[in-house]
Structures are given as structure tokens and as C-alpha cells.
Design a protein around this motif. Structure first.
Motif, PDB file in Angstrom:
ATOM      1  N   UNK A  44      23.698 -52.040 -27.533  1.00 14.22           N
ATOM      2  CA  UNK A  44      23.913 -50.305 -28.138  1.00 14.22           C
ATOM      3  C   UNK A  44      23.517 -51.107 -29.746  1.00 14.22           C
ATOM      4  N   UNK A  45      22.257 -50.441 -30.122  1.00 21.04           N
ATOM      5  CA  UNK A  45      22.149 -50.324 -31.341  1.00 21.04           C
ATOM      6  C   UNK A  45      21.420 -52.063 -31.737  1.00 21.04           C
ATOM      7  N   UNK A  46      21.243 -52.595 -30.832  1.00 18.97           N
ATOM      8  CA  UNK A  46      20.666 -54.059 -30.796  1.00 18.97           C
ATOM      9  C   UNK A  46      19.139 -54.955 -30.192  1.00 18.97           C
ATOM     10  N   UNK A  47      18.305 -55.752 -30.847  1.00 17.45           N
ATOM     11  CA  UNK A  47      17.283 -55.892 -30.307  1.00 17.45           C
ATOM     12  C   UNK A  47      17.246 -57.286 -29.240  1.00 17.45           C
ATOM     13  N   UNK A  48      16.150 -57.143 -28.749  1.00 19.56           N
ATOM     14  CA  UNK A  48      16.036 -58.010 -27.735  1.00 19.56           C
ATOM     15  C   UNK A  48      14.610 -58.008 -27.749  1.00 19.56           C
ATOM     16  N   UNK A  49      14.023 -60.135 -27.924  1.00 17.72           N
ATOM     17  CA  UNK A  49      12.258 -60.445 -28.119  1.00 17.72           C
ATOM     18  C   UNK A  49      12.678 -61.502 -27.012  1.00 17.72           C
ATOM     19  N   UNK A  50      11.632 -61.017 -26.342  1.00 20.59           N
ATOM     20  CA  UNK A  50      11.740 -61.965 -25.624  1.00 20.59           C
ATOM     21  C   UNK A  50       9.983 -62.544 -25.213  1.00 20.59           C
ATOM     22  N   UNK A  51       8.995 -63.726 -25.208  1.00 20.45           N
ATOM     23  CA  UNK A  51       8.041 -64.287 -25.836  1.00 20.45           C
ATOM     24  C   UNK A  51       7.923 -64.686 -24.309  1.00 20.45           C
ATOM     25  N   UNK A  52       6.717 -64.272 -23.499  1.00 27.00           N
ATOM     26  CA  UNK A  52       5.867 -65.159 -22.850  1.00 27.00           C
ATOM     27  C   UNK A  52       4.550 -65.820 -23.331  1.00 27.00           C
ATOM     28  N   UNK A  53       4.465 -66.820 -22.468  1.00 20.95           N
ATOM     29  CA  UNK A  53       2.737 -67.734 -22.662  1.00 20.95           C
ATOM     30  C   UNK A  53       2.172 -67.551 -21.456  1.00 20.95           C
ATOM     31  N   UNK A  54       1.536 -67.368 -21.259  1.00 22.75           N
ATOM     32  CA  UNK A  54       0.157 -67.614 -20.132  1.00 22.75           C
ATOM     33  C   UNK A  54      -0.515 -68.366 -20.496  1.00 22.75           C
ATOM     34  N   UNK A  55      -0.995 -69.394 -19.822  1.00 23.78           N
ATOM     35  CA  UNK A  55      -1.596 -69.801 -19.328  1.00 23.78           C
ATOM     36  C   UNK A  55      -2.509 -70.632 -18.116  1.00 23.78           C
ATOM     37  N   UNK A  56      -3.603 -71.178 -18.047  1.00 22.42           N
ATOM     38  CA  UNK A  56      -4.634 -70.788 -17.060  1.00 22.42           C
ATOM     39  C   UNK A  56      -5.297 -69.904 -16.948  1.00 22.42           C
ATOM     40  N   UNK A  57      -5.824 -69.764 -15.569  1.00 25.49           N
ATOM     41  CA  UNK A  57      -7.182 -69.118 -15.148  1.00 25.49           C
ATOM     42  C   UNK A  57      -6.746 -66.948 -15.330  1.00 25.49           C
ATOM     43  N   UNK A  58      -5.147 -67.141 -14.200  1.00 31.36           N
ATOM     44  CA  UNK A  58      -4.842 -65.727 -14.586  1.00 31.36           C
ATOM     45  C   UNK A  58      -3.682 -65.113 -15.754  1.00 31.36           C
ATOM     46  N   UNK A  59      -4.871 -65.869 -16.783  1.00 34.17           N
ATOM     47  CA  UNK A  59      -3.216 -65.582 -17.892  1.00 34.17           C
ATOM     48  C   UNK A  59      -3.518 -64.219 -18.776  1.00 34.17           C
ATOM     49  N   UNK A  60      -4.540 -63.038 -18.344  1.00 30.75           N
ATOM     50  CA  UNK A  60      -4.619 -61.322 -19.133  1.00 30.75           C
ATOM     51  C   UNK A  60      -4.454 -60.770 -17.412  1.00 30.75           C
ATOM     52  N   UNK A  61      -2.796 -61.131 -17.064  1.00 25.35           N
ATOM     53  CA  UNK A  61      -2.350 -59.478 -16.605  1.00 25.35           C
ATOM     54  C   UNK A  61      -1.236 -59.055 -17.367  1.00 25.35           C
ATOM     55  N   UNK A  62      -1.396 -58.307 -16.708  1.00 18.06           N
ATOM     56  CA  UNK A  62      -0.551 -56.816 -18.088  1.00 18.06           C
ATOM     57  C   UNK A  62       1.085 -57.296 -17.462  1.00 18.06           C
ATOM     58  N   UNK A  63       2.034 -57.421 -18.302  1.00 15.35           N
ATOM     59  CA  UNK A  63       3.207 -57.744 -17.859  1.00 15.35           C
ATOM     60  C   UNK A  63       4.210 -56.558 -17.911  1.00 15.35           C
ATOM     61  N   UNK A  64       4.351 -55.611 -17.032  1.00 13.38           N
ATOM     62  CA  UNK A  64       5.320 -54.117 -16.958  1.00 13.38           C
ATOM     63  C   UNK A  64       6.398 -54.573 -17.523  1.00 13.38           C
ATOM     64  N   UNK A  65       7.330 -53.700 -17.888  1.00 12.44           N
ATOM     65  CA  UNK A  65       8.888 -53.625 -18.617  1.00 12.44           C
ATOM     66  C   UNK A  65       9.664 -52.758 -18.199  1.00 12.44           C
ATOM     67  N   UNK A  66      10.283 -52.925 -17.483  1.00 11.85           N
ATOM     68  CA  UNK A  66      10.578 -51.499 -17.081  1.00 11.85           C
ATOM     69  C   UNK A  66      12.512 -51.085 -17.902  1.00 11.85           C
ATOM     70  N   UNK A  67      12.801 -50.190 -17.956  1.00 11.37           N
ATOM     71  CA  UNK A  67      14.015 -50.186 -18.642  1.00 11.37           C
ATOM     72  C   UNK A  67      14.530 -49.421 -17.790  1.00 11.37           C
TER      73      UNK A  67
END
Length: 126
Positions: A44-67
Motif C-alpha cells: 500500500x502507498x508504494x510504487x512499482x516500476x516495471x521495464x521490459x525490453x522487446x527485441x527481434x521481429x515481434x517487438x510490437x506486441x502489447x503487454x496486458x497488466x492485470x491487477x
């Protein structure tokens, strides 16, 4: 005649900052990545930073985040004011960041709607 198709083999980035304002511990679960099964716990009352690096031909696929709140499954959580997952499309700009605010759905409003519906049903009977 040759058709030229532009390759998307450059690196693309997904950066998301989750701000937990729900007042309870929550879990953020991405649709891909090393923690796609377990997710990430945000206090509670905290933040989370997530970083993804997409490489290659399939690098434009969206990421869904469920909470979700697995410790209190009945609690409804909102992501940027709406229920459901948030989708982030990879960007060629490594500085792009998606800001996501997690809040709890107001139980008082849900209770008010339930009681109003009950009162209307009582009026219809009388």
C-alpha cells in the motif's frame, strides 16, 4: 518488382509505473515476462516500476497488466479509474513511461446502489 517491407527489428521498450493507492497490498500480473505467473506484489502507498525490453521481429506486441488482490478476492480494484487490465504498447523511445494508478472501488457507493435498488423494489410492492 520487389516490395520493401520495413523491418521492426529495432529494440522497443515498455516502462510502466504502478502507484498503489488502493490501501491494500495488490498484485500486478503481466501477460509476459519472467514473472507472468506469479506477478509482482505492491505494498500500500508504494510504487512499482516495471521495464521490459522487446527485441527481434515481434517487438510490437502489447503487454496486458492485470491487477488483483489475491488476499481479498472480493475487493474490486480500479486501474486508472476503470476495471480490467491495462494494455501498454512497446515504444521505440526508451524514456516513454505509462503511469498507472491503482485504487479500490468505493464500497460505500456499491452499498448505496444496493440499498436504493432494495428501496425501489419495496416501493413497487406497496
Amino acid at each position: 518488382m520487389f516490395l520493401s517491407v520495413e523491418s521492426s527489428s529495432s529494440t522497443r521498450f515498455v516502462k510502466v509505473r504502478f502507484d498503489n493507492k488502493a490501501g491494500a497490498q495488490v498484485k500486478v500480473i503481466p501477460s509476459k515476462g519472467q514473472n507472468k505467473n506469479e506477478g509482482y506484489t505492491v505494498q500500500p502507498h508504494m510504487t512499482l516500476d516495471l521495464n521490459f525490453e522487446e527485441k527481434g521481429q515481434q517487438n510490437d506486441i502489447p503487454i496486458n497488466f492485470k491487477v488483483e488482490n489475491p488476499w481479498t478476492p472480493g475487493d474490486k480494484l480500479l486501474v486508472n479509474g476503470q476495471q480490467g487490465p491495462v494494455t501498454v504498447v512497446p515504444s521505440p523511445n526508451k524514456d516513454d513511461i505509462k503511469l498507472v494508478t491503482i485504487t479500490a472501488a468505493c464500497k460505500c457507493f456499491q452499498s448505496l446502489l444496493s440499498s436504493l435498488a432494495t428501496e425501489e423494489n419495496l416501493d413497487l410492492v406497496n
